[in-house]
Scaffold this motif. Structure first.
Motif, short mmCIF file in Angstrom:
data_model
loop_
_atom_site.label_atom_id
_atom_site.label_comp_id
_atom_site.label_asym_id
_atom_site.label_seq_id
_atom_site.Cartn_x
_atom_site.Cartn_y
_atom_site.Cartn_z
N PHE A 45 0.84 -1.21 0.00
CA PHE A 45 0.00 0.00 0.00
C PHE A 45 0.87 1.25 0.00
O PHE A 45 0.62 2.20 -0.75
CB PHE A 45 -0.91 -0.02 1.23
N VAL A 46 1.90 1.27 0.84
CA VAL A 46 2.80 2.42 0.89
C VAL A 46 3.53 2.58 -0.44
O VAL A 46 3.60 3.68 -1.01
CB VAL A 46 3.82 2.27 2.04
N ASP A 47 4.09 1.48 -0.94
CA ASP A 47 4.87 1.55 -2.17
C ASP A 47 4.01 1.94 -3.37
O ASP A 47 4.51 2.55 -4.31
CB ASP A 47 5.53 0.19 -2.43
N SER A 48 2.73 1.62 -3.32
CA SER A 48 1.84 1.92 -4.45
C SER A 48 1.29 3.34 -4.40
O SER A 48 0.82 3.85 -5.41
CB SER A 48 0.67 0.93 -4.47
N ASN A 49 1.34 3.96 -3.20
CA ASN A 49 0.69 5.27 -3.04
C ASN A 49 1.62 6.30 -2.41
O ASN A 49 1.17 7.21 -1.73
CB ASN A 49 -0.57 5.11 -2.16
N ARG A 50 2.90 6.17 -2.68
CA ARG A 50 3.87 7.05 -2.02
C ARG A 50 3.80 8.50 -2.49
O ARG A 50 4.47 9.36 -1.93
CB ARG A 50 5.29 6.51 -2.21
N GLU A 51 3.01 8.77 -3.52
CA GLU A 51 2.84 10.16 -3.93
C GLU A 51 1.93 10.94 -2.98
O GLU A 51 1.90 12.16 -3.00
CB GLU A 51 2.28 10.23 -5.35
N LEU A 52 1.21 10.22 -2.12
CA LEU A 52 0.36 10.87 -1.12
C LEU A 52 1.24 11.44 -0.01
O LEU A 52 2.18 10.78 0.44
CB LEU A 52 -0.63 9.88 -0.54
N PRO A 53 0.95 12.65 0.47
CA PRO A 53 1.82 13.29 1.47
C PRO A 53 2.12 12.42 2.68
O PRO A 53 3.26 12.34 3.12
CB PRO A 53 1.04 14.54 1.84
N LEU A 54 1.12 11.76 3.25
CA LEU A 54 1.33 10.98 4.46
C LEU A 54 2.18 9.73 4.22
O LEU A 54 2.75 9.18 5.17
CB LEU A 54 -0.03 10.57 5.06
N LEU A 55 2.28 9.29 2.97
CA LEU A 55 3.01 8.06 2.67
C LEU A 55 4.34 8.30 1.96
O LEU A 55 5.06 7.35 1.67
CB LEU A 55 2.13 7.16 1.78
N SER A 56 4.68 9.57 1.72
CA SER A 56 5.91 9.84 0.97
C SER A 56 7.15 9.47 1.79
O SER A 56 8.08 8.82 1.27
CB SER A 56 5.97 11.31 0.56
N TRP A 57 7.20 9.85 3.06
CA TRP A 57 8.35 9.49 3.88
C TRP A 57 8.39 8.00 4.18
O TRP A 57 9.48 7.39 4.13
CB TRP A 57 8.38 10.32 5.16
N ASN A 91 -10.66 7.36 0.78
CA ASN A 91 -10.45 8.26 1.91
C ASN A 91 -9.17 9.07 1.70
O ASN A 91 -8.30 9.15 2.57
CB ASN A 91 -10.37 7.47 3.22
N ALA A 92 -9.06 9.69 0.53
CA ALA A 92 -7.83 10.40 0.15
C ALA A 92 -7.49 11.53 1.12
O ALA A 92 -6.31 11.81 1.36
CB ALA A 92 -7.98 10.96 -1.27
N ALA A 93 -8.51 12.17 1.70
CA ALA A 93 -8.25 13.29 2.60
C ALA A 93 -7.45 12.85 3.82
O ALA A 93 -6.70 13.64 4.41
CB ALA A 93 -9.57 13.92 3.04
N PHE A 94 -7.59 11.61 4.21
CA PHE A 94 -6.86 11.07 5.36
C PHE A 94 -5.35 11.17 5.14
O PHE A 94 -4.58 11.32 6.10
CB PHE A 94 -7.27 9.61 5.59
N TYR A 95 -4.93 11.08 3.89
CA TYR A 95 -3.51 11.07 3.56
C TYR A 95 -2.97 12.45 3.15
O TYR A 95 -1.91 12.56 2.57
CB TYR A 95 -3.24 10.05 2.45
N GLY A 96 -3.75 13.47 3.46
CA GLY A 96 -3.26 14.83 3.24
C GLY A 96 -3.70 15.45 1.94
O GLY A 96 -3.16 16.50 1.55
N LEU A 97 -4.62 14.82 1.23
CA LEU A 97 -5.13 15.39 0.00
C LEU A 97 -6.49 16.04 0.26
O LEU A 97 -7.19 15.70 1.22
CB LEU A 97 -5.29 14.31 -1.07
N THR A 98 -6.88 16.93 -0.58
CA THR A 98 -8.20 17.56 -0.47
C THR A 98 -9.13 16.93 -1.48
O THR A 98 -8.72 16.56 -2.57
CB THR A 98 -8.11 19.07 -0.71
#
Length: 370
Positions: A273-285, A361-368
């Protein structure tokens, strides 16, 4: 008033330069080749000292119940430094290789029965990273690698004490990182929340459907391009179907014991999940942490491989000074000593973006929401 520092006092240059005489009373009795051999190994031990400090710093962070997001950049830096230390240590073998076989044989007997296997700090690094005892390759006749770290008469040694202390220093980096990754929110769901198991299962099933699509597409391309006979097609189908079945086993953690299956299933899903969605702010680090773990372990494996080739070039495949299989032992460690196996395995399972499950639930990961 404190003493004003000088370079030679701060670095302790004079003490340092008097540590290269080996077993001799006078450094003048030591050849240039032996001095070079000693210096290179001493430098390696200093690199290992830095590696241990950086690994412990990263481990201590991930061992926290709540890992601050703003601290992950520091962990990435620690892992990067580990990588650089092993890269630099591997370069030293070029200097070692300037020594001819007969040059080395003039002082090799002085080393018996010593061995690089007795590097306590290298054993500490393996332990701190999380290498399991059951994965260790027997070094010689001793029942445990700890026995090889005792003095020649069987009495305790500083190396044995150092490694014994490190074994009690838990958790390992591997265990700490696993627990941290396990807590990754998947579609906004956390492990302690009601319905988390269902949310994870739904994501896994969606991810497997992506593998089915990728399997069908790849198989068609392979058959069209390579299948010249019915036997060719059957061989290709068996190969791709085996890969698809392997993806199912991995995602459902069917290869682990039943009592660990739920944990490993969520851990593997979290890594993907992290590797597939690392462009999301919460998962980038977290994505950068995954890269850093692979990179630092890869550099360590490359160090082992480079060591083996240097040894083979200088002394061939003779028995090691400590009684090991020499190059054969070194080659085995380079192939088999893997720690972050779940992260490595995830690279086989990653899907192209268009086949990955869409984020919920994209907003959870720092997106609007747009």
């Amino acid at each position: 008033m404190p003493k004003k520092a000088s370079y030679w006092d701060y670095i302790r240059v004079e003490e340092l330069l008097h540590l290269q005489r080996g077993l001799e009373a006078d450094e003048q009795d030591v050849s240039n080749d032996e001095i070079r051999f000693i210096v290179i190994h001493q430098i390696d031990e200093l690199w290992f000292k830095l590696v241990l400090r950086e690994l412990a710093t990263a481990r201590d962070l991930f061992a926290k119940t709540l890992v601050p997001e703003d601290a992950l950049a520091g962990a990435v830096q620690s892992l990067k430094r580990v990588t650089i230390c092993f890269d630099l240590a591997a370069q030293h073998f070029r200097l070692m290789e300037t020594m001819r076989t007969q040059d080395y044989l003039t002082f090799r007997d002085k080393l018996n029965p010593a061995s690089g296997f007795q590097s306590a700090q290298m054993r500490e690094i393996e332990i701190l990273m999380g290498l399991d005892d059951s994965d260790r390759i027997p070094f010689g006749k001793e029942g445990s690698y700890l026995e090889a770290l005792k003095s020649n008469d069987g009495s305790p040694s500083p190396a044995h004490a150092r490694v014994t202390k490190r074994r009690a220093d838990t958790p390992t980096l591997k265990d700490a990182v696993r627990q941290w990754l396990y807590r990754t929110p998947i579609h906004g769901s956390l492990p302690d929340q009601e319905g988390d198991a269902d949310a994870v299962s739904a994501w896994i099933e969606s991810y497997y459907q992506g593998h089915q699509q990728m399997h069908g597409r790849a198989l068609r391309f392979a058959v069209d391009a390579q299948a010249l006979t019915p036997a060719d097609e059957a061989r290709l189908r068996a190969r791709y179907e085996g890969q698809l079945a392997g993806a199912r086993r991995h995602l459902d953690a069917e290869d682990v014991e039943q009592d660990q299956r739920a944990f490993m299933r969520r851990l593997r899903a979290a890594i993907l999940f992290v590797d597939s969605n690392r462009e999301l702010p919460l998962l980038s680090w977290p994505g950068a942490i995954i890269d850093g773990l692979i990179e630092c372990e890869q550099s360590m494996l490359a160090f082992r491989q480079r060591h083996a080739r240097m040894v083979e070039r200088v002394i061939g495949r003779r028995v090691g000074t400590g009684g090991s299989d020499g190059v054969a032992y070194l080659d085995q460690t380079a192939l088999q000593y893997r720690v972050f196996t779940e992260i490595w395995a995830g690279r086989t399972l990653l899907l192209p973006p268009e086949l990955s499950p869409p984020i919920q639930n994209a907003a959870f990961y720092g997106l609007t929401q747009g």
